[in-house]
Scaffold this active site. Structure first.
Site, mmCIF file in Angstrom:
data_model
loop_
_atom_site.group_PDB
_atom_site.id
_atom_site.type_symbol
_atom_site.label_atom_id
_atom_site.label_comp_id
_atom_site.label_asym_id
_atom_site.label_seq_id
_atom_site.Cartn_x
_atom_site.Cartn_y
_atom_site.Cartn_z
ATOM 1 N N ASN A 92 66.354 44.167 90.332
ATOM 2 C CA ASN A 92 67.938 44.869 90.284
ATOM 3 C C ASN A 92 68.629 43.850 91.128
ATOM 4 O O ASN A 92 68.306 43.473 91.878
ATOM 5 C CB ASN A 92 67.281 46.249 91.018
ATOM 6 C CG ASN A 92 66.568 46.459 91.746
ATOM 7 O OD1 ASN A 92 65.864 45.148 92.621
ATOM 8 N ND2 ASN A 92 67.022 47.367 92.272
ATOM 9 N N GLU A 147 72.726 44.542 92.739
ATOM 10 C CA GLU A 147 72.996 45.924 93.735
ATOM 11 C C GLU A 147 74.279 44.953 93.424
ATOM 12 O O GLU A 147 74.734 43.406 93.912
ATOM 13 C CB GLU A 147 72.415 46.185 94.269
ATOM 14 C CG GLU A 147 71.523 47.178 94.204
ATOM 15 C CD GLU A 147 70.388 48.708 95.321
ATOM 16 O OE1 GLU A 147 71.243 47.662 95.977
ATOM 17 O OE2 GLU A 147 69.776 48.466 94.489
ATOM 18 N N CYS A 172 70.023 47.357 86.996
ATOM 19 C CA CYS A 172 68.567 47.833 87.016
ATOM 20 C C CYS A 172 67.841 46.489 86.510
ATOM 21 O O CYS A 172 67.476 45.382 85.722
ATOM 22 C CB CYS A 172 68.204 48.527 85.506
ATOM 23 S SG CYS A 172 68.468 50.464 86.184
ATOM 24 N N GLU A 188 65.188 46.442 84.617
ATOM 25 C CA GLU A 188 64.803 46.027 82.905
ATOM 26 C C GLU A 188 66.198 45.627 82.268
ATOM 27 O O GLU A 188 65.406 44.637 81.316
ATOM 28 C CB GLU A 188 64.350 47.966 82.806
ATOM 29 C CG GLU A 188 63.299 48.314 83.277
ATOM 30 C CD GLU A 188 63.890 49.749 84.392
ATOM 31 O OE1 GLU A 188 64.424 48.724 85.027
ATOM 32 O OE2 GLU A 188 62.733 50.332 84.669
ATOM 33 N N CYS A 197 65.430 53.779 84.181
ATOM 34 C CA CYS A 197 66.487 55.230 84.160
ATOM 35 C C CYS A 197 66.737 55.611 83.129
ATOM 36 O O CYS A 197 66.615 54.799 81.691
ATOM 37 C CB CYS A 197 67.585 54.423 84.863
ATOM 38 S SG CYS A 197 68.716 53.825 84.115
ATOM 39 N N CYS A 220 68.232 52.526 80.868
ATOM 40 C CA CYS A 220 67.409 51.649 80.541
ATOM 41 C C CYS A 220 66.965 51.888 79.120
ATOM 42 O O CYS A 220 66.383 50.560 78.236
ATOM 43 C CB CYS A 220 66.678 51.395 81.509
ATOM 44 S SG CYS A 220 67.286 50.148 83.066
HETATM 45 N N1 THU Z 1 66.497 50.451 89.521
HETATM 46 C C1 THU Z 1 65.851 49.661 88.706
HETATM 47 O O1 THU Z 1 66.171 48.631 88.515
HETATM 48 N N2 THU Z 1 65.079 49.871 87.988
HETATM 49 C C2 THU Z 1 64.638 51.572 87.770
HETATM 50 O O2 THU Z 1 63.646 51.843 86.754
HETATM 51 C C3 THU Z 1 65.252 52.202 88.516
HETATM 52 C C4 THU Z 1 66.029 52.069 89.654
HETATM 53 C C5 THU Z 1 67.727 50.028 90.543
HETATM 54 C C6 THU Z 1 68.662 50.503 90.748
HETATM 55 C C7 THU Z 1 69.158 50.466 92.026
HETATM 56 O O3 THU Z 1 69.558 49.195 92.405
HETATM 57 C C8 THU Z 1 67.534 50.504 92.387
HETATM 58 O O4 THU Z 1 66.480 51.078 92.038
HETATM 59 C C9 THU Z 1 67.593 52.139 93.047
HETATM 60 O O5 THU Z 1 67.921 53.011 91.936
#
Ligand code: THU
Length: 160
Positions: free
Chosen positions: A62, A64, A73, A75, A112, A115
């Site tokens: 991920n 940010e 994310c 994925e 999420c 994704c």
């Molecule tokens: N996140 C993911 O990368 N994948 C998931 O399946 C759930 C959430 C990330 C998004 C964000 O950077 C952090 O986790 C918190 O939500």
């Protein structure tokens, strides 16, 4: 009016030792990828590893951003990179792992909604299952098809 049951059957493993070496390798790659996450805002580091039909494994984490919705994310980072590199190659499996304070979380993290939408698009397009492995510290859940993650989903068929 009638009721429709939209149930899903998944495989739940209570220990990594129950998994195949291939699945364990994919999970290990996802864990390593998660260590490269850029997650200064949530502290929630996620790694994803994608196994392609050609045997190649592509990873993502991920990413940010101070403008929160600009992040992505793990994925989608992995899947978009795989499809950008090999548009014609099907994705067989995706492993997802979340890491908090340096350790893999107990309860497996699940993709999420956005994704899930992306996964079923590629699954529909390739016409073969894209299975999802959600790995926790010990427990692992294997979902046979991405469509199981998003019942009654919207897809290209609705646009025809
Ligand atoms: N996140 C993911 O990368 N994948 C998931 O399946 C759930 C959430 C990330 C998004 C964000 O950077 C952090 O986790 C918190 O939500």
């Amino acid at each position: 009016m009638k009721k429709k049951n939209l149930s899903v059957i998944v495989d739940v493993y209570e220990s990594r030792t129950e998994l195949s070496p291939e699945n364990n390798e994919l999970i290990e790659k996802a864990i390593n990828a998660g260590r490269n996450a850029y997650a200064p805002y949530s502290g929630f580091h996620v790694g994803a590893a994608v196994l392609l039909e050609n045997g190649e494994i592509i990873t993502g984490s991920n990413q940010e951003n101070a403008a929160y919705p600009s992040g992505l994310c793990a994925e989608r980072v992995a899947v978009f990179y795989a499809k950008a590199k090999y548009p014609e190659v099907a994705i067989r499996q995706l492993a997802v792992v979340a890491i908090k304070d340096g350790v893999v979380v107990e309860t497996p993290a699940s993709p999420c909604g956005a994704c899930r939408q992306v996964l079923i698009e590629y699954e529909d397009q390739q016409g073969s299952p894209l299975s999802v492995i959600l790995a926790g510290k010990e427990q692992t859940i294997v979902i046979p098809s991405s469509s199981d993650l998003l019942p009654l989903s919207f897809g290209s068929k609705e646009l025809e």
